[in-house]
Design an enzyme around this catalytic site. Structure first.
Site, mmCIF file in Angstrom:
data_model
loop_
_atom_site.group_PDB
_atom_site.id
_atom_site.type_symbol
_atom_site.label_atom_id
_atom_site.label_comp_id
_atom_site.label_asym_id
_atom_site.label_seq_id
_atom_site.Cartn_x
_atom_site.Cartn_y
_atom_site.Cartn_z
ATOM 1 N N ARG A 1 -8.809 -8.993 3.792
ATOM 2 C CA ARG A 1 -7.786 -8.297 4.582
ATOM 3 C C ARG A 1 -7.982 -6.788 4.510
ATOM 4 O O ARG A 1 -7.960 -6.078 5.520
ATOM 5 C CB ARG A 1 -6.399 -8.668 4.065
ATOM 6 C CG ARG A 1 -5.217 -8.023 4.793
ATOM 7 C CD ARG A 1 -3.935 -8.441 4.089
ATOM 8 N NE ARG A 1 -2.728 -8.055 4.792
ATOM 9 C CZ ARG A 1 -2.044 -6.951 4.560
ATOM 10 N NH1 ARG A 1 -2.479 -6.072 3.658
ATOM 11 N NH2 ARG A 1 -0.925 -6.699 5.216
ATOM 12 N N HIS B 1 -0.035 -3.183 11.342
ATOM 13 C CA HIS B 1 1.168 -3.922 11.750
ATOM 14 C C HIS B 1 1.554 -3.621 13.205
ATOM 15 O O HIS B 1 2.733 -3.424 13.529
ATOM 16 C CB HIS B 1 2.339 -3.629 10.809
ATOM 17 C CG HIS B 1 2.081 -4.075 9.405
ATOM 18 N ND1 HIS B 1 1.959 -5.401 9.050
ATOM 19 C CD2 HIS B 1 1.864 -3.363 8.264
ATOM 20 C CE1 HIS B 1 1.718 -5.493 7.756
ATOM 21 N NE2 HIS B 1 1.645 -4.265 7.258
ATOM 22 N N GLN C 1 0.829 -1.194 0.000
ATOM 23 C CA GLN C 1 0.000 0.000 0.000
ATOM 24 C C GLN C 1 0.873 1.258 0.000
ATOM 25 O O GLN C 1 1.852 1.339 0.749
ATOM 26 C CB GLN C 1 -0.898 -0.021 1.246
ATOM 27 C CG GLN C 1 -2.151 0.799 1.096
ATOM 28 C CD GLN C 1 -3.215 0.397 2.111
ATOM 29 O OE1 GLN C 1 -3.227 -0.724 2.588
ATOM 30 N NE2 GLN C 1 -4.088 1.324 2.453
ATOM 31 N N SER D 1 4.509 -5.879 2.827
ATOM 32 C CA SER D 1 3.157 -5.885 3.403
ATOM 33 C C SER D 1 2.170 -6.562 2.462
ATOM 34 O O SER D 1 2.266 -7.765 2.210
ATOM 35 C CB SER D 1 2.737 -4.471 3.769
ATOM 36 O OG SER D 1 1.557 -4.475 4.550
ATOM 37 N N LEU D 2 1.235 -5.827 1.884
ATOM 38 C CA LEU D 2 0.269 -6.414 0.959
ATOM 39 C C LEU D 2 0.973 -7.126 -0.202
ATOM 40 O O LEU D 2 0.499 -8.156 -0.694
ATOM 41 C CB LEU D 2 -0.654 -5.307 0.442
ATOM 42 C CG LEU D 2 -1.798 -5.610 -0.533
ATOM 43 C CD1 LEU D 2 -1.342 -5.724 -1.977
ATOM 44 C CD2 LEU D 2 -2.553 -6.879 -0.136
ATOM 45 N N GLN E 1 1.019 -11.601 10.098
ATOM 46 C CA GLN E 1 1.578 -10.416 9.440
ATOM 47 C C GLN E 1 0.766 -9.161 9.747
ATOM 48 O O GLN E 1 1.296 -8.054 9.806
ATOM 49 C CB GLN E 1 1.639 -10.651 7.932
ATOM 50 C CG GLN E 1 2.421 -9.592 7.165
ATOM 51 C CD GLN E 1 1.748 -9.238 5.848
ATOM 52 O OE1 GLN E 1 0.548 -8.975 5.827
ATOM 53 N NE2 GLN E 1 2.527 -9.252 4.776
#
Length: 756
Positions: A112, A191, A9, A87-88, A239
């Site tokens: 998610r 996170h 992102q 991340s993503l 995660q």
């Protein structure tokens, strides 16, 4: 060597994927059908300004990343050695590596994104220009210790997460110190532990999918290491609350020969990778002198590198696997035996001896059996057959024949004529009178009884008079499981004085060692134990929420979220009539309340028949799940199988004794429910644990050992010891500084030292 990486992102932009949508129309239609809107229109035209919203951003980036990889593969024959994603982007990496198909990946990121978009009350801020250590110091000094470094994007680029108000206050604080900081436009503290609800909801969603293993290594954000076999669903779930360790991930790739990075689906990771490549590696810190902590006498006596012991926990929670792992890493672990059959204990001992075939240290717990002394003797004889040298004596109030037999059987005369102790007892004590007994030689009456039975030779009896029952006494302060609620700072000095008295009185050639247990959940607590004079430390609760602990995953999931105020005291099932206490989990269960209710009923009634009918019905319906008559039948069958017919006769003649045995069944039953992870009766779980685990959970929050599946007993031990060594070193530096610059009011110096 090549690695393909995918951004997360922040990489989204209107117009992205333009060259891909026409090339793969079938996949684009499939994506739009899954999402319920046109992915092409979202990415190219962005009507309604939705592309920047988390629930839309994440599916869009996944689709573009997946299509970009497909096109890259058609245009290139290069072999990919690793995949990674920020991340993503990790979802795109896993899809590229074959862990799941396109539709599955899209459904996962759609859920998610929706869950993360729903998160409220949190925020994030980007921090530029400081290294990790400087940032941590700034956060701690400013009172921002609750914030999590959520993204380690590059050596001088971090993102922190936390509650909204704290993030809002952080920006001017850092800017006032010349540090560039900007609040990010996000709805949640991504996170970080504040995303726990989203994580739990996502975990339930993921259970509906069969995710595979990547066929090419994929570096996980949470660990900066490749995904393990069977770990895809769990690692993706974790995660959400774990920091993105991008710097460490790139360094792992560089260290494993990657020279060429290909970014697909965006153009933001290249600059970060260049910064990581060019930044000097932090100099490795000198290893703290953890092996120097504690008594060298104890370390040599037990054959360990570290003065660190893991106590035996009930029903084999301190498993053979746990003991082996500790022994291989120079620490002493005790196999838990309480509540296990002799056959189960024997299997555990054999597994340990197989795993520690080169003579590494280990021991076996022996729990006092106040209702069946013969069982103690059977266990000691079993351990003798397998040549077990070291035992941990727990919950003893006197020196029983079984204990004396183990100690004296291992005595022989050395070349100098002095006793050599091949058998050791590490005694756990919480009362001075019990400590005195362990520090003294074996009781004469017991020695003579064993000699008359021909269990000991004349020489063994003579040598037993020259040595203490135990050279190693563990002072057990308030702790999980059995506890007298003692205070370490009160008990430890008193026990050290008892040691001095015993040394002077008996003139032992070999010194006594005194260790400390109870409440040891952080490096600071371990440091305090050594500073109080402990020769070694013994931990318990922090080890029952580890991979090696032989309890159910359901229990470990509960313990992972334990706080320091989430325990309570309840009667001890094995010493129910005596009113002894254990410390147990109270969060999410009814066991402490119900166990105390049973003891109250036992105290106020002389038999089951005296209990009011309404109360008895409640017990049968909610506590026992069966009639009390049926419970008595089960208890009677058990006693008969153990050859304890005399106990049955006595109980049937004494209603109060029968009531005690029936009530004891509840304690066995609730332990079994927890050990097996029986989800149908979770409120009755009995989980013996202490607040030290809550302190440990708080300490490791936001690190890679926050999830219990990353916790290993040996690593916990080293973390505690190394942290304690560093803490003591810092305290000594501070003390030296205080001496160099004494305060004006000299009388306040001790208070300043304590405050530091």
């Amino acid at each position: 060597m090549k690695a393909v990486v995918f951004p997360g992102q922040g990489a989204q932009r209107r117009g992205m994927g333009r060259e891909l949508f026409d090339a793969y129309p079938q996949l684009v239609r499939e994506a739009s059908d899954v999402l319920g809107y046109s992915i092409r229109e979202l990415c190219l035209d962005d009507p309604g300004q939705r592309l920047g919203r988390t629930e839309y951003t994440q599916p869009a980036l996944f689709v573009v990343g997946a299509l970009a990889y497909r096109q890259w593969c058609e245009d290139n024959d290069d072999e990919v050695a690793f995949f990674a994603g920020h991340s993503l982007g990790e979802y795109s990496a896993l899809h590229a590596a074959g862990a799941f198909d396109f539709t599955t990946g899209l459904r996962l990121v759609q859920k998610r994104g929706a869950l993360m978009a729903q998160a409220k009350g949190g925020g994030m801020a980007a921090v530029v220009g400081v290294d990790p250590e400087q940032l941590r110091v700034l956060l701690d000094e400013g009172g921002f210790s609750t914030l999590t470094v959520a993204n380690d994007n590059a050596p001088a680029q971090k993102v922190v997460s936390g509650d909204t108000e704290t993030i809002r206050a952080l920006v001017p604080y850092l800017e006032s110190r010349g540090v560039r900081c900007a609040k990010l436009s996000v709805s949640g503290a991504f996170h970080s532990p504040l995303m726990r609800q989203a994580q739990q909801d996502f975990a339930r969603f993921v259970d509906g999918f069969a995710l595979g293993d990547p066929t090419t290594p994929v570096i996980a954000n949470a660990t900066a290491r490749p995904y393990g076999s069977g770990e895809t669903a769990r690692t993706l779930t974790e995660q959400i609350v774990r920091p993105v360790r991008w710097t460490d991930s790139v360094r792992h790739l560089l260290d494993h020969g990657v020279t060429d990075f290909v970014e697909l689906g965006g153009r933001v990771l290249g600059k970060l990778i260049d910064q990581i490549r060019s930044a000097p590696r932090p100099a490795p810190r000198p290893a703290p002198p953890a092996p120097a902590l504690g008594s060298p006498v104890f370390r040599e006596r037990m054959g360990v590198r570290h003065a660190y012991v893991v106590g035996g926990m009930y029903r084999g929670i301190a498993s053979a696997e746990m003991v082996v792992r500790l022994g291989r890493n120079g620490m002493l672990g005790f196999l838990g035996t309480g509540g296990l059959s002799l056959a189960e204990i024997e299997r555990g001992v054999l597994d340990i001896q197989k795993g520690l075939a080169e003579g590494e240290p280990y021991g076996v717990n022996v729990l006092a059996d106040h209702g069946d002394p013969a069982a103690e003797r059977e266990l000691i004889d079993l351990l003798a057959r397998h040549r077990v040298r070291v035992i941990e004596a727990s919950a003893f109030m006197r020196m029983t024949p079984a204990l004396v037999l183990h100690r004296a059987r291992g005595l022989r005369r050395g070349a100098d004529g002095k006793p050599v102790c091949d058998h050791r007892i590490v005694a756990k004590v919480s009362r001075p009178e019990v400590a005195r007994a362990f520090m003294a030689p074996a009781p004469e009456a017991v020695l003579e009884k064993l000699r008359r039975e021909n269990a000991l030779t004349d020489e063994q009896v003579a040598l037993a008079r020259q040595v203490p029952m135990s050279h190693d006494i563990t002072v057990e302060a308030d702790s999980g499981g059995h506890t007298d609620g003692g205070v370490a700072t009160v008990m430890m000095p008193a026990m050290l004085r008892l040691r001095q008295e015993a040394q002077e009185r008996y003139g032992y050639a070999e010194p006594l060692c005194v260790g400390l247990a109870g409440g040891l959940g952080t490096p600071e607590a371990v440091a305090a134990a050594f500073m109080l004079g402990a020769d070694y430390v013994l931990t318990g609760s922090v080890n029952q929420c580890t991979v090696e602990a032989a309890t159910s995953d359901a229990v470990k999931d509960m313990l992972q979220d334990l706080g320091i105020a989430d325990t309570a005291y309840a009667p001890a099932g094995d010493m129910f009539e005596l009113g002894a206490k254990v410390q147990v989990l109270r969060k999410g269960v009814f066991f402490p309340t119900r166990a105390n209710k049973l003891f109250s009923l036992y105290s106020h009634h002389d038999g089951i028949e005296e209990i009011p009918a309404k109360t008895r019905s409640l017990l049968e319906r909610t506590y026992f799940g069966r009639s009390l008559d049926r419970v008595w039948e089960e208890v009677r069958d058990y006693l008969r199988s153990r050859g304890r017919d005399a106990d049955i006769t006595q109980a049937e003649a004494q209603p109060k004794q029968k009531m005690a045995l029936v009530f004891r069944w509840y304690f066995f039953h609730t332990t079994r429910l927890a050990m097996e992870g029986d989800g149908s009766d979770k409120v009755n779980y009995q989980i013996q644990t202490g607040p030290a685990l809550g302190a440990f959970n708080q300490w490791v929050a936001g690190t890679d050992v926050e999830p219990w599946r990353n916790r290993h007993v040996d690593r916990i031990g080293l973390m505690m010891l190394e942290g304690a060594a560093a803490h003591i070193e810092a305290a000594m530096r501070n003390w030296r500084g205080t001496l160099a610059s004494p305060p004006a009011d000299e009388s306040r110096k001790p208070l300043r030292l304590l405050a530091s």
